[in-house]
Design a protein around this motif. Structure first.
Motif, PDB file in Angstrom:
ATOM      1  N   VAL A 281       1.015  -1.654  -0.386  1.00 41.89           N
ATOM      2  CA  VAL A 281       0.254   0.003  -0.554  1.00 41.89           C
ATOM      3  C   VAL A 281       0.670   0.997  -0.115  1.00 41.89           C
ATOM      4  CG1 VAL A 281      -1.614   1.192   1.176  1.00 41.89           C
ATOM      5  CG2 VAL A 281      -1.713  -1.110   1.317  1.00 41.89           C
ATOM      6  N   ALA A 282       1.971   1.279   1.170  1.00 44.87           N
ATOM      7  CA  ALA A 282       3.068   2.312   1.025  1.00 44.87           C
ATOM      8  C   ALA A 282       3.635   2.392  -0.432  1.00 44.87           C
ATOM      9  CB  ALA A 282       3.911   2.258   2.208  1.00 44.87           C
ATOM     10  N   TRP A 283       3.825   1.183  -1.148  1.00 44.11           N
ATOM     11  CA  TRP A 283       4.677   1.524  -2.238  1.00 44.11           C
ATOM     12  C   TRP A 283       3.616   1.762  -3.382  1.00 44.11           C
ATOM     13  CZ3 TRP A 283       8.832   1.658  -5.321  1.00 44.11           C
ATOM     14  CH2 TRP A 283       8.790   1.162  -6.860  1.00 44.11           C
ATOM     15  N   LEU A 284       2.656   1.407  -3.016  1.00 45.18           N
ATOM     16  CA  LEU A 284       1.448   1.778  -4.512  1.00 45.18           C
ATOM     17  C   LEU A 284       1.348   3.682  -4.072  1.00 45.18           C
ATOM     18  CD1 LEU A 284       0.151   1.683  -6.825  1.00 45.18           C
ATOM     19  CD2 LEU A 284      -2.122   1.507  -5.435  1.00 45.18           C
ATOM     20  N   VAL A 285       1.409   3.914  -3.194  1.00 45.03           N
ATOM     21  CA  VAL A 285       0.371   5.918  -2.667  1.00 45.03           C
ATOM     22  C   VAL A 285       2.259   6.296  -3.404  1.00 45.03           C
ATOM     23  CG1 VAL A 285       0.473   7.553  -0.893  1.00 45.03           C
ATOM     24  CG2 VAL A 285      -0.656   4.968  -0.873  1.00 45.03           C
ATOM     25  N   PHE A 286       3.111   5.834  -3.089  1.00 49.33           N
ATOM     26  CA  PHE A 286       4.224   6.156  -3.492  1.00 49.33           C
ATOM     27  C   PHE A 286       4.136   6.836  -4.632  1.00 49.33           C
ATOM     28  CE2 PHE A 286       8.985   5.897  -4.471  1.00 49.33           C
ATOM     29  CZ  PHE A 286       9.278   6.879  -4.131  1.00 49.33           C
ATOM     30  N   ALA A 287       4.333   5.425  -5.249  1.00 52.60           N
ATOM     31  CA  ALA A 287       4.170   5.881  -7.314  1.00 52.60           C
ATOM     32  C   ALA A 287       3.136   6.849  -7.091  1.00 52.60           C
ATOM     33  CB  ALA A 287       4.926   4.227  -7.347  1.00 52.60           C
TER      34      ALA A 287
ATOM     35  N   HIS B 183      -3.877 -12.671  -0.093  1.00 49.82           N
ATOM     36  CA  HIS B 183      -3.366 -11.464   0.404  1.00 49.82           C
ATOM     37  C   HIS B 183      -2.055 -11.131  -0.787  1.00 49.82           C
ATOM     38  CE1 HIS B 183       0.823  -9.541   2.198  1.00 49.82           C
ATOM     39  NE2 HIS B 183       1.571 -11.133   2.296  1.00 49.82           N
ATOM     40  N   THR B 184      -1.164 -12.510  -1.403  1.00 47.34           N
ATOM     41  CA  THR B 184       0.175 -12.505  -2.095  1.00 47.34           C
ATOM     42  C   THR B 184      -0.241 -11.558  -3.341  1.00 47.34           C
ATOM     43  OG1 THR B 184       1.269 -14.450  -1.175  1.00 47.34           O
ATOM     44  CG2 THR B 184       1.821 -13.982  -3.409  1.00 47.34           C
ATOM     45  N   VAL B 185      -2.029 -12.072  -3.824  1.00 45.58           N
ATOM     46  CA  VAL B 185      -2.442 -11.614  -4.784  1.00 45.58           C
ATOM     47  C   VAL B 185      -2.081 -10.476  -5.166  1.00 45.58           C
ATOM     48  CG1 VAL B 185      -3.916 -11.399  -7.221  1.00 45.58           C
ATOM     49  CG2 VAL B 185      -3.072 -13.798  -5.589  1.00 45.58           C
ATOM     50  N   TYR B 186      -3.225 -10.083  -3.843  1.00 42.10           N
ATOM     51  CA  TYR B 186      -3.831  -8.416  -3.751  1.00 42.10           C
ATOM     52  C   TYR B 186      -2.143  -7.803  -3.657  1.00 42.10           C
ATOM     53  CZ  TYR B 186      -5.365  -4.087  -1.601  1.00 42.10           C
ATOM     54  OH  TYR B 186      -6.271  -2.645  -1.193  1.00 42.10           O
ATOM     55  N   SER B 187      -1.103  -8.248  -3.068  1.00 38.17           N
ATOM     56  CA  SER B 187      -0.030  -7.534  -2.574  1.00 38.17           C
ATOM     57  C   SER B 187       1.223  -6.930  -3.958  1.00 38.17           C
ATOM     58  CB  SER B 187       0.795  -7.949  -1.734  1.00 38.17           C
ATOM     59  OG  SER B 187       0.750  -8.061  -0.500  1.00 38.17           O
ATOM     60  N   TYR B 188       0.952  -8.231  -4.958  1.00 37.51           N
ATOM     61  CA  TYR B 188       1.304  -8.078  -6.238  1.00 37.51           C
ATOM     62  C   TYR B 188       0.624  -7.419  -7.102  1.00 37.51           C
ATOM     63  CZ  TYR B 188       4.911 -11.270  -4.720  1.00 37.51           C
ATOM     64  OH  TYR B 188       6.609 -12.247  -3.967  1.00 37.51           O
TER      65      TYR B 188
ATOM     66  N   ILE C 278       2.143  -4.023  -6.403  1.00 35.66           N
ATOM     67  CA  ILE C 278       3.475  -3.539  -6.488  1.00 35.66           C
ATOM     68  C   ILE C 278       3.401  -3.225  -8.105  1.00 35.66           C
ATOM     69  CG2 ILE C 278       5.649  -4.689  -6.344  1.00 35.66           C
ATOM     70  CD1 ILE C 278       4.392  -6.007  -3.260  1.00 35.66           C
ATOM     71  N   ILE C 279       2.692  -4.761  -8.671  1.00 35.39           N
ATOM     72  CA  ILE C 279       2.686  -4.347 -10.118  1.00 35.39           C
ATOM     73  C   ILE C 279       2.212  -3.298 -10.922  1.00 35.39           C
ATOM     74  CG2 ILE C 279       2.358  -4.985 -11.808  1.00 35.39           C
ATOM     75  CD1 ILE C 279       2.562  -7.656 -10.463  1.00 35.39           C
ATOM     76  N   ILE C 280       1.025  -2.227  -9.672  1.00 34.18           N
ATOM     77  CA  ILE C 280       0.729  -1.188 -10.808  1.00 34.18           C
ATOM     78  C   ILE C 280       1.436  -0.270 -10.553  1.00 34.18           C
ATOM     79  CG2 ILE C 280      -1.211   0.634 -10.625  1.00 34.18           C
ATOM     80  CD1 ILE C 280      -2.810  -2.155  -9.829  1.00 34.18           C
TER      81      ILE C 280
ATOM     82  N   PRO D 179      13.438  -6.974  -3.923  1.00 32.20           N
ATOM     83  CA  PRO D 179      13.093  -7.708  -2.565  1.00 32.20           C
ATOM     84  C   PRO D 179      11.686  -8.419  -3.469  1.00 32.20           C
ATOM     85  CG  PRO D 179      13.057  -5.059  -2.474  1.00 32.20           C
ATOM     86  CD  PRO D 179      13.502  -5.256  -3.459  1.00 32.20           C
ATOM     87  N   PHE D 180      11.734  -7.692  -4.362  1.00 36.12           N
ATOM     88  CA  PHE D 180      10.027  -8.479  -4.606  1.00 36.12           C
ATOM     89  C   PHE D 180      10.359  -9.815  -5.620  1.00 36.12           C
ATOM     90  CE2 PHE D 180       8.479  -4.166  -4.137  1.00 36.12           C
ATOM     91  CZ  PHE D 180       7.623  -4.903  -2.993  1.00 36.12           C
ATOM     92  N   ILE D 181      11.799  -9.834  -6.117  1.00 40.30           N
ATOM     93  CA  ILE D 181      12.135 -10.733  -7.160  1.00 40.30           C
ATOM     94  C   ILE D 181      12.730 -11.930  -5.502  1.00 40.30           C
ATOM     95  CG2 ILE D 181      14.300 -11.607  -8.161  1.00 40.30           C
ATOM     96  CD1 ILE D 181      14.043  -9.153  -9.532  1.00 40.30           C
ATOM     97  N   ALA D 182      13.216 -11.019  -4.997  1.00 45.54           N
ATOM     98  CA  ALA D 182      13.823 -12.019  -3.579  1.00 45.54           C
ATOM     99  C   ALA D 182      12.507 -12.259  -2.796  1.00 45.54           C
ATOM    100  CB  ALA D 182      14.422 -10.950  -2.569  1.00 45.54           C
TER     101      ALA D 182
END
Lengths: 742, 120
Positions: free
Chosen positions: A103-109, A173-178, A181-183, A213-216
């Motif tokens: 969520v933080a990532w998307l807001v940042f992006a 949760h995983t699908v949602y998170s990705y 992140i992808i967006i 981190p996401f690749i990891a």
């Protein structure tokens, strides 16, 4: 499906380092340092960016860093935990970070790519529903095992790690998170592609830091590599470093690329940024338009010579130029444009060249205005310089400030230098200087816009040259700053005029002499004529005794000849006076009715003698009083009627006096005489002209009657008209102006 | 009834004679061939009509005319001016009763003289 309810976690002891079930105990190891370092960096960044949270996307970045910090710290404690419950506690704590990061990532992006306004409270709540729910599920997993179905401990090298088996919600949760992140990832990628190259370093670092981190995580979640330890937080160390690098090296949050988009692309001026190899690293919309590439993909990465292939000379001229400020012309004819080109070197901290900035300002309109001004200036200059008349200017102190080539030529000076700066009176003949000065002083004081004078100027060689000049005052605002003069050499005209005046005076003198002579001659002729006529008439009247028939005939011949001679003398004198313009009119108010009556008395007797009928009609509408020379008008009437009777053998002569129009009255004499042929009509009013074939002893004359009549009529501003057909008779019409009495 | 007095002032003896013969039937005559004599004579006589030549030796015809016009005694005297100069004829048109341009026809002179004295 197993019926027996088994605990959802299995403790698989492969290490004996701790006691399960006891209160929390930890075993920190040196190889946890990378995680600790990552956490430290994340924390430091969170703090640093928070202090600079006013910068674009700084706030969400700071929060994201804080969350990552929490994630990594939790993970360290989880790894260091020596028993299952400790590990489970920290694992759950860690998931605060795990669910919050996307969520933080998307807001940042969103904020970083200029979509800050998209994020409102409602949308933020919507985005947070699943993560919050996930947290609730994680905390209550013991009841439903929707997240983890099983958890085992496994030794991975020196670490004792949790090996979970995931329940269905984990995947949601995983699908949602990705997805989030992808967006975010694509938002940044897309913006990156549109951003100029100099920001790419920054963006690559951001992306690298983000993606790692996401690749990891992917590797860990999908067990692509056989490791039990989650590499994600370690990757976040890289993230932290990467972002820190972006922040400190590229000043990620200080520079706002968005602002560049708005300002630079919005500029009317073109801007091109080149790297040291003349490759375009940035170009704004205006520059693209100027080059003729509007609408196309920005030519980022191409070399300038390639893009400006149409203008090789420009490329050549500025090949090695670092700093410049020039006006350049591009294209020909209608499409020609003018630009102000600015060239500045871009130097890095070590003062070594890293590129150049080109700014291009379209000055075509200004140039066109300038060139129009120049053209018109040139045009007027040409007129002034090529003028055959003298044009000069003088300032208020009387000094010449300009003189055109004609001035030099006429006054015989070699160059402007001989004249400019001199006082204008120096060039005026000394004897008239005082007068000329007074004239100009008067013009200055009275502010008379234009005056004309003729004055003698002094040429370089001392000759006197007459100038006729128009002098105009020059104004700047309402201040008189001098005068300008348009002068012409009138020396020749002046000389010709003087000669003409002399000739005219002489001619006038000669004419007067002629008239005087004629007067004298006529005077001298009239006196003896009086004797001849007088004695002859007295003889006719038998004053000296009765005459026989022969004597009577001889006497009447004498009378007739004397009459003819007297008429001739009068006509000659009249003609001479009219020709020399010495005849004058004696104008008075007279009655036209009385005049006509007097003039026609005796005419019927004259007509009867020739067996003609004479009649006359006077329009009663004529004014009672007319202003004019009564005697001369009578002379005209008598001339016309006399002529008509003279040249009419049979038929009639009619006089019609009429009001021709508002301003003219007319005297019209119509006869049934021999008429005048067309070819003779033009010359009939010339002196000594008669239709020769029709002249007989009865109607002889010297041919001055009509000439005198016409001249008299014209002297009175009237007109004489003739209508005639040979054999059909003639009509003479005299039109005279009715002058206002008073 | 006595004939009215006509005073002929004309320096040309022939013209003077012609005029005298022309008018003798209808007028009592006095003649004179120069201006000065004419001026003297005019102090003593009041002619009914004066035939005056403009161009005279001594006092000019113009001066004599001015004199006549300013003399109360001669207020009723008619003046026929004769001249060989058509300009003068024009300019004196208003001062004399009649201006005649020479050559003067005796017949015309007699007619005009009779007509002018009969004018009120």
């Amino acid at each position: 499906m197993p019926a027996a309810k088994v605990p959802w976690f299995i403790i698989d002891w492969t290490s004996k380092s701790s006691h399960p079930g006891s209160s929390m105990s930890y075993h920190f190891q040196l190889n946890m340092m990378p995680l600790a370092l990552g956490a430290l960096i994340a924390g430091a960044l969170a703090l640093y960016t928070w202090q600079n949270r006013r910068a674009v996307a700084a706030a969400p970045f700071s929060i994201m860093m804080l969350i990552l910090y929490e994630w990594q710290i939790s993970y360290i404690f989880e790894l260091a935990g020596t028993d299952l419950s400790t590990k489970l506690f920290w694992d759950k704590a860690m998931f605060f970070g795990v669910v919050a990061t996307p969520v933080a990532w998307l807001v940042f992006a969103l904020e970083y790519t200029g979509r800050k306004t998209w994020i409102n409270a409602r949308r933020f709540v919507m985005l947070s529903i699943i993560p919050v729910f996930t947290l609730v599920i994680i905390l209550t997993n013991d009841l439903h095992q929707l997240f983890w179905t099983r958890m085992t401990l496994s030794a991975e090298g020196e670490f004792l790690v949790l090996v979970p088996r995931y329940g269905p919600w984990y995947w949601i949760h995983t699908v949602y998170s990705y997805t989030l992140i992808i967006i975010g990832f694509f938002l940044i990628i897309r913006t990156l592609l549109r951003w100029p190259t100099q920001y790419r370093g920054q963006m690559v670092w951001v992306l690298f830091a983000t993606v790692t981190p996401f690749i990891a995580n992917i590797l860990f979640v999908f067990r692509i590599v056989p490791v039990l330890i989650d590499l994600t937080p370690i990757a976040f160390t890289v993230t932290g470093i990467g972002l820190a690098f972006a922040v400190f090296h590229y000043r990620l949050l200080d520079i706002a690329p968005i602002a560049r988009d708005i300002v630079v692309d919005g500029m009317k001026d073109g801007m091109i940024v080149l790297d040291a190899n003349r490759r375009i690293v940035d170009i704004n919309r205006a520059a693209q338009q100027m080059i003729g590439l509007s609408g196309e993909q920005a030519p980022i990465g191409k070399t300038l010579p390639h893009v400006l292939a149409k203008w090789p000379d420009l490329i050549e001229r500025y090949r090695d130029v670092l700093e410049a400020e020039d006006e350049i012309r591009v294209g020909e004819g209608e499409t020609q444009r003018w630009y102000e080109l600015g060239l500045s070197a871009l130097l890095d901290g070590n003062k070594s060249l890293i590129g150049r900035v080109i700014t291009v300002h379209d000055i075509t309109d200004r140039k066109q205005a300038e060139s129009q001004l120049q053209e018109s200036e040139a045009r007027f200059r040409q007129i002034v310089e090529n003028a055959s008349d003298i044009i000069y200017r003088v300032d208020t102190s009387g000094c010449l400030t300009y003189a055109n080539p004609a001035a030099m030529r006429v006054l015989g000076y070699e160059s402007e230098k001989d004249v400019i700066g001199r006082h204008y009176l120096d060039l005026v003949a000394p004897e008239v200087r005082h007068k000329v000065k007074r004239i100009y002083e008067h013009q200055f004081l009275s502010k008379t816009p234009t005056t004309y004078h003729e004055l003698p100027a002094i040429a370089a060689d001392g000759r006197e040259i007459w100038l006729g000049q128009n002098v105009q005052l020059i104004y700047e605002g309402d201040q008189i700053t001098g005068f300008q003069s348009l002068a012409r050499d009138i020396t020749a005209i002046k000389q010709a005029y003087d000669a003409l005046r002399l000739a005219h005076d002489q001619a006038l003198e000669a004419n007067l002499a002629k008239t005087r002579l004629l007067s004298k001659v006529s005077h001298e002729l009239r006196t003896p004529l009086g004797g001849i006529l007088g004695y002859a008439e007295l003889l006719q009247r038998n004053s000296f005794g009765p005459l026989n028939e022969k004597q009577k005939r001889a006497t009447s011949e004498i009378v007739e000849s004397a009459d003819y001679l007297a008429t001739m003398v009068s006509e000659l004198l009249d003609e001479a006076q009219l020709r020399s313009s010495t005849a004058t009119l004696l104008e008075n108010v007279f009655s036209p009715f009385k005049l006509i009556k007097q003039a026609t008395s005796g005419m019927d007797i004259l007509a009867q003698k020739k067996g003609l009928e004479f009649s006359s009609y006077t329009d009663p509408d004529l004014p009672q009083g007319i202003f004019g020379d009564e005697r001369r008008i009578r002379q005209i009437v008598i001339n016309l009627i006399g002529n008509a009777i003279k040249f009419t053998k049979e038929g009639s002569v009619h006089l019609n006096v009429m009001r021709h129009n508002e301003n003219h009255w007319g005297i019209q004499v119509t006869d049934t005489g021999i008429g005048i042929p067309k070819e003779a009509q033009a010359s009939i009013f010339e002196p000594f002209q008669q239709v020769r074939s029709e002249v007989t002893r009865d109607n002889r004359g010297i041919g001055l009657g009509l000439s005198i009549t016409k001249q008299l009529v014209e002297l009175m501003n009237g007109r004489i008209l003739l209508e005639s057909e040979p054999g059909q008779g003639s009509t003479f019409t005299v039109l005279l102006p009715i002058k206002a009495i008073g | 009834m006595p004939k009215p007095l006509a005073f002929i002032i004309e320096d040309d003896p022939q013209l003077n004679e012609i005029m005298s013969i022309t008018l003798q039937a209808d007028f009592e005559l006095e003649t004179c061939v120069d201006g000065d004599t004419a001026m003297e004579r005019l102090k003593n006589v009041v002619p009914r009509i004066i035939i005056l030549d403009l161009n005279l030796p001594g006092t000019s015809g113009r001066d004599i005319l001015t004199c006549i016009r300013s003399d109360e005694r001669l207020a009723k005297t008619r003046v026929i001016l004769t001249t060989a100069d058509n300009r003068q004829a024009e300019t004196l048109h208003n001062d004399a009763d009649i201006v005649l341009l020479k050559p003067v026809s005796p017949k015309q002179l007699r007619e005009l003289a009779l007509r002018v004295i009969s004018m009120p």
